[in-house]
Design an enzyme around this catalytic site. Structure first.
Site, short mmCIF file in Angstrom:
data_model
loop_
_atom_site.label_atom_id
_atom_site.label_comp_id
_atom_site.label_asym_id
_atom_site.label_seq_id
_atom_site.Cartn_x
_atom_site.Cartn_y
_atom_site.Cartn_z
N ARG A 63 24.89 13.10 5.69
CA ARG A 63 25.43 12.95 7.04
C ARG A 63 26.68 13.82 7.11
O ARG A 63 27.13 14.38 6.11
CB ARG A 63 25.67 11.50 7.44
CG ARG A 63 26.03 10.51 6.38
CD ARG A 63 27.37 10.74 5.73
NE ARG A 63 28.43 10.93 6.72
CZ ARG A 63 29.59 11.48 6.48
NH1 ARG A 63 29.87 11.96 5.26
NH2 ARG A 63 30.50 11.62 7.40
N ALA A 65 28.34 16.68 10.13
CA ALA A 65 27.69 17.78 10.85
C ALA A 65 27.34 19.00 9.97
O ALA A 65 26.18 19.43 9.95
CB ALA A 65 28.56 18.18 12.04
N GLN A 213 32.01 4.93 6.91
CA GLN A 213 32.21 6.22 6.24
C GLN A 213 33.64 6.36 5.71
O GLN A 213 33.87 7.03 4.70
CB GLN A 213 31.92 7.37 7.21
CG GLN A 213 30.46 7.55 7.57
CD GLN A 213 30.10 6.82 8.85
OE1 GLN A 213 30.69 5.79 9.17
NE2 GLN A 213 29.13 7.33 9.58
N ASP A 254 31.44 16.63 15.55
CA ASP A 254 29.99 16.89 15.52
C ASP A 254 29.56 17.92 16.54
O ASP A 254 28.51 18.54 16.42
CB ASP A 254 29.23 15.60 15.76
CG ASP A 254 29.30 14.73 14.52
OD1 ASP A 254 30.32 14.05 14.34
OD2 ASP A 254 28.36 14.80 13.71
N ASN A 264 32.90 13.15 18.31
CA ASN A 264 33.04 12.80 16.90
C ASN A 264 32.68 11.32 16.75
O ASN A 264 32.37 10.63 17.74
CB ASN A 264 34.46 13.09 16.39
CG ASN A 264 34.56 13.00 14.87
OD1 ASN A 264 33.70 13.54 14.16
ND2 ASN A 264 35.55 12.32 14.35
N LYS A 265 32.74 10.83 15.54
CA LYS A 265 32.36 9.46 15.22
C LYS A 265 32.98 8.46 16.18
O LYS A 265 34.15 8.57 16.53
CB LYS A 265 32.79 9.17 13.77
CG LYS A 265 32.50 7.79 13.24
CD LYS A 265 31.06 7.37 13.42
CE LYS A 265 30.07 8.33 12.82
NZ LYS A 265 28.68 8.08 13.28
O1 MRU Z 1 27.32 9.68 11.58
P1 MRU Z 1 27.96 10.68 10.66
O2 MRU Z 1 28.48 10.08 9.41
O3 MRU Z 1 27.05 11.86 10.42
O4 MRU Z 1 29.20 11.21 11.48
C1 MRU Z 1 30.04 12.14 10.88
C2 MRU Z 1 31.22 12.48 11.70
O5 MRU Z 1 31.41 11.98 12.78
C3 MRU Z 1 32.12 13.55 11.15
O6 MRU Z 1 33.43 13.34 11.55
C4 MRU Z 1 31.66 14.92 11.68
O7 MRU Z 1 30.29 15.10 11.42
C5 MRU Z 1 32.41 16.03 11.10
S1 MRU Z 1 32.01 16.25 9.41
C6 MRU Z 1 32.86 17.58 8.82
#
Ligand code: MRU
Length: 363
Positions: A63, A65, A213, A254, A264-265
């Site tokens: 997981r 991006a 995470q 993302d 983002n998350k």
């Molecule tokens: O659901 P996830 O764990 O894939 O979400 C990840 C995020 O939101 C990160 O902050 C984003 O992908 C940037 S990673 C460099």
């Protein structure tokens, strides 16, 4: 569909301070750290089909991006290797199926579609050549996507590190670390680069409900690296900000829309609003592969809704009553006006807006 196998060997934790290899090509297969079981277990799963990789992305074995983009690139390469001896029509059909399966795995991180487009560009370029050549060329491109990601993260890290003062206490949300990329990380890459530059940085990681995470992955990476880290729950950041205990926020993203709005998350928007309230700079580490010029603003960014079980409890433990309704949007959008600067591999973009974002692409 082939199920991933437990990769043989190399099962122990990486040596303290050693770079975490989120994904790697080993023994003709793609291996990915199973991020669902960290930090309790450190294990690689091995994949030899595009369908398997798509499932690994969907179920969040991998997981983040940029890591999703790298995995998708290898997924395309695996499809070509698997089908290279098939009749031309079957080969072409299998490749299209692989592109479609991978594209359907997760909707928000635009790096997935960026990587697929890049792989399709190579496929279009070489498809008239022998299928063996096509397979070799696609694998070489996947290796390049991975290597380039690390170079980009290091460049972002160098730019971002200039924003952090010696002694800075920096909040981050989710995991935008080595585990979310091919290595070094985006937001955590900024911290790593700052530390490499001799700055004493301490990190505040919020736990990042519901998938944790922050608690599981960011805390693990920072502890492993020896960078001081304090874990808080998602509802504590306002209090710490109000007491002057946070100097800056750095997060990943993302997808950034053409006007600078940042997906983002889930929970990032909340942190950005709090940061503005307390005059704390809010930085977004953002490789150019995460910018989507085709989406005009944040309202057009598709937001993934995940399973209700993630909110009802965690793993086998359910704490909410079965009959309750649940919402589980996995991402939110922070308006560009709340972003102090984007940190890109090309440099910093202060107060991002449509024209500054376009300028990054020479438009
Ligand atoms: O659901 P996830 O764990 O894939 O979400 C990840 C995020 O939101 C990160 O902050 C984003 O992908 C940037 S990673 C460099």
């Amino acid at each position: 569909m082939a199920t991933p196998e437990q990769a043989q060997g190399d099962r122990g934790l990486p040596v303290r301070g050693q770079t975490v290899e989120t994904l790697r090509w080993k023994g003709e297969r793609l291996e990915m750290i199973d991020q669902r079981v960290l930090p309790a277990r450190f294990e690689f799963l091995a994949y030899d089909t595009a369908a398997g990789v798509a499932e690994g992305i969907r179920t969040m074995v991998v997981r983040g991006a940029p890591a999703i983009g790298c995995a998708a690139a290898y997924g395309v390469a695996l499809a070509a290797r698997q089908w290279q001896l098939a009749a031309p029509a079957a080969f072409a059909a299998a490749m299209e199926a692989a592109f479609a399966q991978l594209a359907a795995s997760r909707p928000t991180a635009v790096n997935l579609f960026w990587a697929l487009q890049r792989m399709r560009g190579v496929w279009d370029q070489v498809r008239a050549q022998s299928q063996g050549t096509v397979a070799a060329r696609l694998l070489a491109e996947a290796h390049e996507v991975l290597a380039e990601d690390i170079r980009i993260n290091r460049a972002m890290g160098a730019h971002g590190a200039t924003l952090l003062a010696d002694g800075a206490r920096v909040l981050t949300h989710c995991n935008a670390g080595a585990l979310a990329t091919a290595g070094h990380g985006t937001a955590l890459g900024v911290f790593r680069s700052a530390v490499e530059a001799g700055k004493r940085i301490s990190v505040i990681a919020d736990e990042t409900r519901p998938f944790l995470q922050g608690a599981r992955l960011t805390a693990w990476e920072m502890v492993h690296e020896g960078i001081p880290v304090t874990l808080i729950t998602d509802n504590m950041s306002g209090h710490l900000m109000s007491r002057g205990e946070i100097d800056a926020v750095v997060v990943g993203t993302d997808r950034v829309a053409a006007n600078g709005d940042v997906a983002n998350k889930i929970g990032t928007y909340m942190v950005a609003v709090l940061a503005r309230r307390h005059n704390i700079p809010f930085y977004v580490a953002c490789p150019l592969s995460t910018i989507d010029l085709d989406t005009a603003d944040g309202a057009g960014i598709p937001i993934e809704e995940r399973a209700r079980e993630e909110v009802l409890g965690f793993r086998d433990l359910q704490w909410a009553p079965a009959g309750v309704q649940v919402r589980n949007p996995a991402f939110d959008v922070t308006p560009a006006e709340l972003v102090t600067a984007l940190i890109t591999e090309k440099g910093l973009v202060h107060q991002p807006d449509r024209s500054k974002v376009a300028a990054l692409f020479g438009r």
